[in-house]
Design a protein around this motif. Structure first.
Motif, PDB file in Angstrom:
ATOM      1  N   GLU A  12      20.418   9.465  57.427  1.00  0.00           N
ATOM      2  CA  GLU A  12      21.779   9.501  56.890  1.00  0.00           C
ATOM      3  C   GLU A  12      21.863   8.776  55.551  1.00  0.00           C
ATOM      4  O   GLU A  12      22.586   9.201  54.646  1.00  0.00           O
ATOM      5  N   ARG A  13      21.146   7.684  55.428  1.00  0.00           N
ATOM      6  CA  ARG A  13      21.146   6.943  54.162  1.00  0.00           C
ATOM      7  C   ARG A  13      20.628   7.830  53.025  1.00  0.00           C
ATOM      8  O   ARG A  13      21.181   7.834  51.918  1.00  0.00           O
ATOM      9  N   GLU A  59      24.122  13.190  48.290  1.00  0.00           N
ATOM     10  CA  GLU A  59      25.519  13.607  48.124  1.00  0.00           C
ATOM     11  C   GLU A  59      26.222  12.835  47.015  1.00  0.00           C
ATOM     12  O   GLU A  59      27.042  13.409  46.272  1.00  0.00           O
ATOM     13  N   ASN A  60      25.910  11.553  46.861  1.00  0.00           N
ATOM     14  CA  ASN A  60      26.612  10.702  45.898  1.00  0.00           C
ATOM     15  C   ASN A  60      25.931  10.625  44.534  1.00  0.00           C
ATOM     16  O   ASN A  60      26.467   9.992  43.627  1.00  0.00           O
ATOM     17  N   HIS A  61      24.788  11.263  44.394  1.00  0.00           N
ATOM     18  CA  HIS A  61      24.067  11.184  43.115  1.00  0.00           C
ATOM     19  C   HIS A  61      24.612  12.224  42.131  1.00  0.00           C
ATOM     20  O   HIS A  61      24.746  13.400  42.476  1.00  0.00           O
ATOM     21  N   PRO A  62      24.941  11.810  40.904  1.00  0.00           N
ATOM     22  CA  PRO A  62      25.422  12.779  39.905  1.00  0.00           C
ATOM     23  C   PRO A  62      24.253  13.512  39.243  1.00  0.00           C
ATOM     24  O   PRO A  62      23.613  12.994  38.324  1.00  0.00           O
ATOM     25  N   PHE A  63      23.960  14.706  39.686  1.00  0.00           N
ATOM     26  CA  PHE A  63      22.873  15.483  39.103  1.00  0.00           C
ATOM     27  C   PHE A  63      23.327  16.059  37.758  1.00  0.00           C
ATOM     28  O   PHE A  63      24.399  16.676  37.678  1.00  0.00           O
ATOM     29  N   PRO A  64      22.551  15.844  36.695  1.00  0.00           N
ATOM     30  CA  PRO A  64      22.955  16.308  35.358  1.00  0.00           C
ATOM     31  C   PRO A  64      23.277  17.801  35.340  1.00  0.00           C
ATOM     32  O   PRO A  64      22.536  18.604  35.893  1.00  0.00           O
ATOM     33  N   GLN A  80      27.385  17.781  41.964  1.00  0.00           N
ATOM     34  CA  GLN A  80      27.055  17.344  43.324  1.00  0.00           C
ATOM     35  C   GLN A  80      26.086  18.314  43.994  1.00  0.00           C
ATOM     36  O   GLN A  80      26.213  19.525  43.884  1.00  0.00           O
ATOM     37  N   VAL A  81      25.099  17.732  44.669  1.00  0.00           N
ATOM     38  CA  VAL A  81      24.141  18.482  45.479  1.00  0.00           C
ATOM     39  C   VAL A  81      24.151  17.862  46.865  1.00  0.00           C
ATOM     40  O   VAL A  81      24.282  16.640  47.016  1.00  0.00           O
ATOM     41  N   THR A  82      24.016  18.676  47.897  1.00  0.00           N
ATOM     42  CA  THR A  82      23.946  18.153  49.265  1.00  0.00           C
ATOM     43  C   THR A  82      22.661  18.631  49.930  1.00  0.00           C
ATOM     44  O   THR A  82      21.997  19.560  49.460  1.00  0.00           O
TER      45      THR A  82
END
Length: 387
Positions: free
Chosen positions: A308-309, A315-320, A324-326
């Motif tokens: 989960e971590r 989910e919270n990473h800003p992909f250039p 958002q990517v999941t």
């Protein structure tokens, strides 16, 4: 004393000090720098020639191995034969400088310890010096032992240290021999690493997966020389868990932004995996947007926390450019009596259940079976009939 006299000690014992201070450890203490003798080759015509055929045979054996762990076995065995140490081990350090893996040669037996590593204070102090200088370091341990450490490798988040304890200081000939063997190890490690890793992400590739499974289940792979191996990896009763992770709507990313941005998403995903799992967890890219993680945890609850971590990190990473990517993840508990293909099938079923029920979640195969949400269909070792 002649510059190439093979009886001249390689390093001073006890420490010979200059006035140069070296930072030591996290607490800001300092020690003084040891003066190291350069690795000059022994003069032509010395007794080193008598060992040449034996050394060449060892090098042939070591470079015939296509597994990093077995190559490390071979390195220790060769060093034992030539320098006759009282203690010989390889330590791997995490990004914080803490030992997380130990390969030890003791009384003709190889002992592998993972996680719960107990290292003497003298060795920890010497490790701090070697990490700061990148150079071999030696000091006396009483009147009849000499501790010497060598910096083997510096990887992205891992350092590898060789530790020897000998009854006396290494001669220049011994030191030159050890340095040469370590050079061969470094060069061949690079070759093996490139063959076993995915070119884009640097994670382990698909063809190394079965070898890792064998090691986890304490099935020693064939070696060029028979070795006794003791693995101390289950001291806390922990279980291995296999997770299969797949980026959601990845085809849409490629179609919308192009394969260049798709590759960047894969690379950033691999980096997030490396930063959110431990150094001794196994991380693979199986191809495309599919990744596999193998980790140890005492319970399903703790395994779920780890997965989960990672899911939340994606989910919270800003992909250039992409935003958002999941990721969806299917996990199964590993069993030594179950084929690796079946384990992958279990994780794959849990993964596709996650995909079919909203994506961006972690599903455990055993839980899904218990709740009647998927059907169990195992191939267990010994059940296959060929005729």
């Amino acid at each position: 004393m002649n510059e190439y006299d093979c009886t001249e000690p390689f390093l001073p014992v006890p420490w010979q000090r200059t006035n140069v201070g070296i930072p030591f450890g996290r607490n800001g203490l300092s020690v003084k720098e040891d003066r190291h003798v350069a690795f000059n080759p022994p003069a032509t015509g010395t007794t080193s020639m008598t060992n040449t055929p034996r050394l060449l045979d060892k090098l042939v054996s070591m470079t015939a191995i296509h597994d990093v762990e077995l190559m490390e076995f071979s390195l220790l065995k060769t060093l034992k034969e030539f320098i006759n140490p009282q203690e010989l081990l390889i330590l791997k350090l995490d990004r914080n400088g803490r030992p997380y893996y130990q390969l030890r040669l003791r009384q003709e037996q190889y002992e592998i310890t993972v996680d719960q590593i107990v290292v003497d204070e003298e060795i920890l102090a010497a490790i701090a010096v070697v990490r700061n200088t990148g150079q071999p370091f030696s000091r006396g341990l009483g009147s009849d032992q000499v501790l010497t450490l060598w910096h083997l490798l510096q990887l992205k988040s891992v350092e590898v240290i060789l530790v020897t304890v000998t009854p006396h200081s290494l001669t220049k000939l011994d030191a030159y021999l050890v340095n040469g063997l370590l050079g061969v190890y470094r060069n061949f490690f690079t070759v093996l690493s490139e063959a076993q890793r995915d070119q884009l992400t640097g994670l382990a590739n698909r063809k190394t997966f079965d070898d890792i499974i064998n090691k986890i289940h304490v099935q020693s792979p064939p070696a060029t020389d028979p070795v006794l191996i003791e693995r101390r990896v289950e001291t806390d009763g922990a279980t291995y868990w296999l997770g299969m992770a797949d980026l959601d709507h990845f085809k849409r990313i490629n179609d919308t932004w192009g394969h260049l941005y798709g590759d960047e998403v894969l690379l950033l995903t691999a980096q997030l995996m490396q930063s959110h799992f431990r150094e001794h967890d196994y991380l693979f890219r199986f191809g495309g947007e599919e990744f596999v993680i193998i980790l140890r945890a005492p319970s399903q609850e703790q395994a779920q926390q780890a997965f989960e971590r990672f899911r939340l990190a994606i989910e919270n990473h800003p992909f250039p450019q992409v935003g958002q990517v999941t990721v969806s993840i299917g996990v199964t508990r590993m069993d030594a009596n179950v084929f690796s293909a079946t384990l992958l099938d279990h994780a794959d079923k849990a993964l596709y259940h996650a995909k079919d029920h909203g994506r961006n979640q972690v599903c455990f195969y055993q839980t899904l079976v218990e709740n009647g949400m998927i059907q169990e269909n195992d191939i267990v070792t010994g059940e296959i009939e060929l005729f």
